[in-house]
Design an enzyme around this catalytic site. Structure first.
Site, PDB file in Angstrom:
ATOM      1  N   ASP A 148       0.862  -1.181   0.000  1.00  0.00           N
ATOM      2  CA  ASP A 148       0.000   0.000   0.000  1.00  0.00           C
ATOM      3  C   ASP A 148       0.898   1.230   0.000  1.00  0.00           C
ATOM      4  O   ASP A 148       2.033   1.167  -0.454  1.00  0.00           O
ATOM      5  CB  ASP A 148      -0.944  -0.036   1.212  1.00  0.00           C
ATOM      6  CG  ASP A 148      -2.274   0.669   0.945  1.00  0.00           C
ATOM      7  OD1 ASP A 148      -2.237   1.847   0.551  1.00  0.00           O
ATOM      8  OD2 ASP A 148      -3.336   0.051   1.119  1.00  0.00           O
TER       9      ASP A 148
ATOM     10  N   HIS B 124       2.397   1.963  -3.153  1.00  0.00           N
ATOM     11  CA  HIS B 124       1.525   2.914  -3.833  1.00  0.00           C
ATOM     12  C   HIS B 124       2.072   4.337  -3.779  1.00  0.00           C
ATOM     13  O   HIS B 124       1.341   5.281  -4.072  1.00  0.00           O
ATOM     14  CB  HIS B 124       0.122   2.870  -3.221  1.00  0.00           C
ATOM     15  CG  HIS B 124      -0.581   1.557  -3.413  1.00  0.00           C
ATOM     16  ND1 HIS B 124      -1.858   1.315  -2.944  1.00  0.00           N
ATOM     17  CD2 HIS B 124      -0.181   0.413  -4.020  1.00  0.00           C
ATOM     18  CE1 HIS B 124      -2.209   0.070  -3.253  1.00  0.00           C
ATOM     19  NE2 HIS B 124      -1.207  -0.496  -3.891  1.00  0.00           N
TER      20      HIS B 124
END
Length: 393
Positions: free
Chosen positions: A219, A242
């Protein structure tokens, strides 16, 4: 949040790596811990902390080499000694795999402490690979998060230096309602497909510094959300993951403003995003301002520069975001992207972005192909080299 004095400012953080003669050592082995990777060490670790925290002298909790299995542990203050209390981690801590044990959203939980130094070459291993199958957040906005490896709440004047966090069940470092926190020389690691394993998640906190660290997760490498101010990120390598995100913002009603964000001298490798600002549609009014992203290297990053004011992982409100984004500066950002669109500034039609600037941007597709930019509802100034060519006029 009223700013408090930063007691570590201008001091040598290395000075805490080894005990000084005035410190009292609290060794977890002397409180019944076993370093065999099998015994449940939750109670010995708690007893060690309570003894050290409530002593009236300088205290150092020592976790020697070895493997220590333990369930959720609360390290709570306030402590009695002159501080900071030091936790020296030389061993590997193994989180219990039984997720039913975690009533709170954290495994190692530091709370209500003023003056904390966590140092050493130890590893906080969350053993999340056994728990990720229980994550139900991919298709839900209101899911229950799996426990963080390390959570700091109402902690002031703390340093985490040199340690490693591996395969957290959820977020690796969750920092909330904190001030004057430094993370330096940290290694954070989880597979790129591990769900919701953000590296560092910051909310409602002031004066947080992350430097000289390597973060690879499933993430955001670093996520900065509601109420975060004066956040400085320097010399961080991010990937997989991310990217570094301001947001998501506006998910909840009446969120506090975000501002004073600095991201400099960072490298992104194979991430889905580089530097991102994301806000939910249909939000209540708030502001995100005074942000600088400077001297950034992108290596095969899908979305190097992105403002997304329609961020919505699952079905949600279609009304425009009312988070006001302003005073955002992108300076000296170069490298490669895996997609044709290198710069995407998609701001809210209800609250257009203001005073956004791009200076010396040089982003090409992997293989050398040219890139493009897209822009909506943004007032942008340009200077220096612009690759891709300017899109906001």
């Amino acid at each position: 949040m009223t700013p408090s004095r930063d007691t570590f400012r201008g001091t040598s953080l290395r000075s805490h790596d080894k005990a000084d003669p005035t410190e009292k050592i609290f060794n977890v082995l002397q409180f019944g811990a076993k370093s065999d990777g099998k015994k449940d060490n939750t109670e010995p670790f708690m007893k060690t902390w309570v003894a050290a925290c409530h002593s009236n002298v300088k205290a150092r909790v020592l976790i020697p080499p070895g493997s220590y299995r333990l369930g959720p542990v609360l390290f709570a203050g306030p402590c009695s000694g002159p501080g900071p209390i030091v936790v020296q981690v030389s061993g590997t801590l193994l989180a219990d795999k039984d997720i039913s044990l975690y009533e709170e959203s954290a495994w190692i939980y530091f709370e209500n402490i003023d003056g904390l130094m966590v140092t050493g070459r130890g590893n906080f291993h969350g053993q999340g690979e056994a728990a990720w199958k229980y994550n139900n957040c991919q298709g839900s906005n209101d899911c229950t998060q799996l426990p963080s490896n390390i959570k700091l709440q109402k902690v002031t004047n703390a340093v985490f230096r040199g340690i490693t966090s591996t395969n957290s069940k959820g977020v690796h470092f969750f920092i909330t309602w904190c001030q004057n926190i430094r993370l330096r020389g940290i290694h954070i690691s989880a597979p790129g497909n591990s769900p919701n394993t953000d590296g560092i998640h910051i909310s409602s906190s002031n004066n947080i510094k992350v430097s000289k660290s390597v973060i690879g997760t499933g993430d955001d490498c670093i996520g900065i959300i509601k109420g975060s101010t004066n956040i400085a990120i320097n010399k961080v390598v991010c990937g997989p993951g991310h990217g570094i995100s301001v947001g998501s913002l506006g998910k909840y009603a009446n969120e506090e403003d975000v501002g004073g964000i600095s991201v400099k001298n960072c490298t992104f490798v194979g991430t889905t995003n580089g530097v991102r600002i994301k806000t939910w549609p249909g939000s209540t009014p708030s502001q995100a301002s005074a942000m600088i992203f400077q001297d950034i290297l992108m290596n095969n990053v899908k979305n190097p520069i992105i403002i997304d004011q329609g961020y919505c992982p699952t079905g949600c409100n279609k009304k425009p975001s009312r988070v006001k984004i302003s005073n955002v500066h992108y300076i000296n950002i170069r490298g490669t992207t895996s997609s044709p669109v290198a710069v995407a500034l998609e701001c809210s039609p209800a609250n257009p972005c203001e005073n956004v600037s791009l200076y010396n941007i040089n982003l090409k597709q992997t293989g050398g192909r040219p890139t493009t930019a897209v822009c909506a509802n943004a007032k942008v100034a340009y200077g220096g080299l612009q690759l891709p060519p300017a899109a906001c006029h």
